[in-house]
Design a protein around this motif. Structure first.
Motif, PDB file in Angstrom:
ATOM      1  N   PRO A   3      -3.034   1.422  -9.992  1.00  0.00           N
ATOM      2  CA  PRO A   3      -3.030   0.651  -8.919  1.00  0.00           C
ATOM      3  C   PRO A   3      -3.042  -1.184  -9.144  1.00  0.00           C
ATOM      4  CG  PRO A   3      -3.995   1.832  -8.158  1.00  0.00           C
ATOM      5  CD  PRO A   3      -3.564   2.166  -9.256  1.00  0.00           C
ATOM      6  N   SER A   4      -3.256  -2.659  -8.727  1.00  0.00           N
ATOM      7  CA  SER A   4      -2.722  -3.515  -9.080  1.00  0.00           C
ATOM      8  C   SER A   4      -3.637  -4.429  -8.500  1.00  0.00           C
ATOM      9  CB  SER A   4      -1.601  -4.524 -10.049  1.00  0.00           C
ATOM     10  OG  SER A   4      -0.642  -3.941  -9.198  1.00  0.00           O
ATOM     11  N   GLU A   5      -2.936  -5.805  -8.491  1.00  0.00           N
ATOM     12  CA  GLU A   5      -3.753  -6.630  -7.324  1.00  0.00           C
ATOM     13  C   GLU A   5      -2.537  -6.354  -5.418  1.00  0.00           C
ATOM     14  OE1 GLU A   5      -3.458 -11.216  -7.287  1.00  0.00           O
ATOM     15  OE2 GLU A   5      -5.025 -11.210  -6.319  1.00  0.00           O
ATOM     16  N   GLU A  34      -5.172   4.135   1.006  1.00  0.00           N
ATOM     17  CA  GLU A  34      -6.730   4.675   1.220  1.00  0.00           C
ATOM     18  C   GLU A  34      -6.459   6.357   2.186  1.00  0.00           C
ATOM     19  OE1 GLU A  34     -10.288   3.758   1.107  1.00  0.00           O
ATOM     20  OE2 GLU A  34      -9.727   1.802   0.069  1.00  0.00           O
ATOM     21  N   PHE A  69       0.492  -1.349  -0.052  1.00  0.00           N
ATOM     22  CA  PHE A  69      -0.295  -0.182   0.043  1.00  0.00           C
ATOM     23  C   PHE A  69       0.980   1.495  -0.454  1.00  0.00           C
ATOM     24  CE2 PHE A  69      -3.219  -3.012   1.559  1.00  0.00           C
ATOM     25  CZ  PHE A  69      -3.752  -2.842   1.077  1.00  0.00           C
ATOM     26  N   ARG A  79      -1.025  -1.330  -4.739  1.00  0.00           N
ATOM     27  CA  ARG A  79      -1.940  -0.317  -4.209  1.00  0.00           C
ATOM     28  C   ARG A  79      -1.924   0.948  -3.600  1.00  0.00           C
ATOM     29  NH1 ARG A  79      -5.700  -5.001  -1.250  1.00  0.00           N
ATOM     30  NH2 ARG A  79      -5.235  -6.781  -2.262  1.00  0.00           N
TER      31      ARG A  79
END
Ligand code: ATP
Length: 600
Positions: free
Chosen positions: A372-374, A380, A342, A377
């Motif tokens: 973003p990919s799996e 948030e 992240f 990311r």
């Protein structure tokens, strides 16, 4: 310079516990040196050959060193082994034995650079025949060494050279030797160090050009930057107030901090919070990063967390730890414990030194930079402008399983500050709300023998926090709970490399454990509360002239913080701050002791 001079300095530094005296010994050592000699003296004194992040290792096992000592002193390996068991240190034994043999004088005294080069060759020797090569080089050095030189040479190759000068003291000495004693000079030197983590390089530039010699230092791909760190707040109100009424709150992911360096050609290096190279443990991230990040080169930071491939949900941190140290079946571990990064910050994007820009701009760059990919990311986040909004988001985040929020200042001046802990970033965890102290990262400095079921291993460990202004480790608890049988059984082996036979001079405590350790290994503990204690020394002189802080009912959380070095453990100042924070709701008795609050 002769190596002898360095060995003398080690001897003098070992004999003192006063930081000022250490500094002046160092200043005298460094001042006349220039160039490679200067850099080498510094690396050697830190027990390494290159900056720590390069991870250069000598690859000399104890048996090999013993063999070299035996050969250089005309002893049998068995007798060297016997004597070093008795002295507890092969270096001391080497010194004693060298006192009884005639030195090879033909080549003159050992020069510092000769020693440095010899050791570098030892590190380089690899493949078939390398063991013999390593022994031979070491024997050649030892045959020419004085007893004192031999003692420190052997300690160096064994990785047990513990001169006890930490980086901050060296930075002080560099300022005095090559710039000025003023605060400003010291700060500029520290900034350069935080950007490069390379004492040798900084010293060379300072010696050649004074402070101006540091001007050209920039961050570079492949060279880790000391991470920016966060302060704590007592409440979301305080947090917002500190940030001027507005802040970006991000999920605080509970994993492993990673600094990812992606070079122009797409090659990737990952560094831990301690600046160790950890790419080999995370080949999945290394593979995923180049296509998820554009342009290259780039340096970004994020938290690496395990997640469930099926549901995408974040899994407990402990699962990442399973990967560490698994070299052989790493592929299997990759499948068992997939991880995602992240990303929460960016320091370099293309040719732009983004770290100098304020946080809102960095975040905007990050959002453009990362596709973003799996596995890759973006953290948030939500911008909040009042306590209600902050509370709402905090509840949401904790409800989703995160340990809290990381608030980022949006104000002018919110640039990335390498190595600095300040209120530009504030952590606020769910634990603070339930009135429990935050976890504390303590350094193991001693241990007490176990009894009964714990006979044969340690029953409790003596832990300390770090006191930067004094460069000392001050104890705050003796912890025996929280260790399961497996953790207990492996303690002696895990602690073996750090055993010392007397109290390390940098440790401050009112207790005498059965075994002392050089402050190295960090572990996480939680407890019921902090109290003022006459036995422990954490923060001594801050709250009371003659007492420190102690943690009541400490408990090991099961987590070793191998990503932290001893000086990166919780500091005495942080502990004092936590003590003050727990005042909320607590009532104080006349003695300054607080009633015990049990964990919820
Ligand atoms: P510290 O890093 O402050 O010495 P620590 O290692 O014990 O302390 P915490 O107190 O839990 O860790 O909090 C800081 C760490 O939180 C960061 O170093 C980073 O690894 C992690 N972290 C998780 N999410 C974020 C985020 N969104 N932004 C910054 N850091 C984050």
């Amino acid at each position: 310079m002769q190596y002898r001079e360095l060995a003398n300095v080690y001897e003098r530094i070992e004999a003192t516990t006063k930081r000022l005296e250490m500094r002046s010994i160092l200043v005298d050592l460094l001042r006349p040196l220039r160039g490679r000699e200067l850099a080498s003296a510094l690396y050697l004194s830190q027990g390494s050959l290159r900056p720590e992040y390069e991870g250069v290792e000598l690859g000399v096992a104890e048996s090999l060193a013993r063999k070299a000592v035996a050969e250089a002193t005309h002893q049998t390996v068995e007798s060297v082994a016997r004597r070093s068991r008795a002295s507890g240190d092969l270096g001391t034994t080497a010194g004693e034995l060298l006192g009884d043999v005639r030195r090879v004088e033909n080549d003159g005294p050992l020069e510092l650079l000769e020693v440095y080069e010899g050791l570098t060759e030892i590190a380089r020797a690899a493949g078939a025949g390398s063991q013999e090569t390593k022994v031979k080089i070491l024997v050649d050095l030892l045959r020419r060494a004085t007893p004192l030189e031999g003692k420190y040479l052997v300690r160096f190759v064994m990785g047990t050279l513990r001169v006890g000068v930490r980086e901050m003291t060296i930075l002080d000495a560099l300022a005095t030797a090559f710039a000025s004693e003023g605060k400003e000079a010291r700060e500029r030197i520290e900034i350069a160090f935080n950007l490069t983590s390379d004492l040798g390089m900084i010293a060379e530039r300072l010696a050649a050009g004074g402070l101006a010699g540091l001007d050209s230092i920039r961050l570079e791909v492949g060279r880790p930057i000391r991470p920016m760190l966060a302060e704590r707040a007592k409440s979301l109100e305080e947090l917002l107030q500190r940030m001027g009424g507005r802040a970006a709150l991000e999920y605080k992911y509970d994993g492993l901090r990673v600094q990812a360096h992606i070079a122009k050609d797409g090659s990737v290096r990952l560094f831990s919070r301690r600046l160790e190279e950890i790419g080999p443990q995370f080949p999945d991230l290394v593979r995923a990063l180049p296509s998820a990040v554009h342009p290259h080169p780039a340096i970004l930071e994020g938290e690496c967390v395990p997640f469930d491939l099926g549901t995408g949900a974040i899994r407990p941190f402990q699962e990442v730890a399973k990967r560490r140290g698994r070299k052989h079946d790493l592929e299997q571990a990759l499948e068992e414990v997939p991880v995602a990064l992240f990303a929460f910050d960016v320091l370099l994007a293309g040719d732009e030194l983004v770290y100098e820009r304020d946080f809102p701009e960095r975040r905007a760059v990050l959002e453009k930079l990362v596709r973003p990919s799996e596995r890759i990311r973006i953290a948030e986040e939500r911008t909040v402008t009042n306590v209600e909004e902050a509370n709402e988001y905090f509840e949401e985040v904790v409800g989703a399983g995160a340990e809290g929020v990381m608030a980022k200042s949006l104000a002018e001046g919110s640039r990335y500050r390498p190595g600095a802990r300040g209120f530009w970033w504030i952590k606020y965890k769910r634990d603070y709300v339930t009135h429990l102290a935050d976890s504390i990262d303590g350094v193991i400095v001693g241990a007490f023998h176990g009894r009964g079921r714990r006979a044969g291993t340690y029953g409790a460990l003596l832990l300390a926090v770090y006191r930067p202004d004094r460069d000392r480790f001050e104890t705050f608890c003796k912890v025996g709970s929280g260790f399961d049988d497996a953790a207990l059984a492996e303690l002696p082996k895990r602690l073996e490399p750090f055993r010392v036979d007397r109290a390390p001079p940098e440790v401050d405590t009112g207790l005498t454990p059965d075994q002392w350790f050089r402050p190295s290994l960090v572990l996480e503990v939680k407890g019921a509360e902090l109290t003022v204690s006459p036995i422990h020394r954490a923060g001594i002189g801050v709250l009371r002239p003659d007492a420190g802080l102690a943690l009541r009912f400490p408990r090991f959380t099961g987590r070793y913080r191998t990503d932290k070095s001893a000086t990166e453990a919780t500091t005495s100042g942080e502990l004092v701050e936590m003590y003050r924070m727990q005042d909320r709701g607590g009532t104080r008795s006349a003695t300054g002791e607080r009633p015990v609050r049990h964990k919820a």
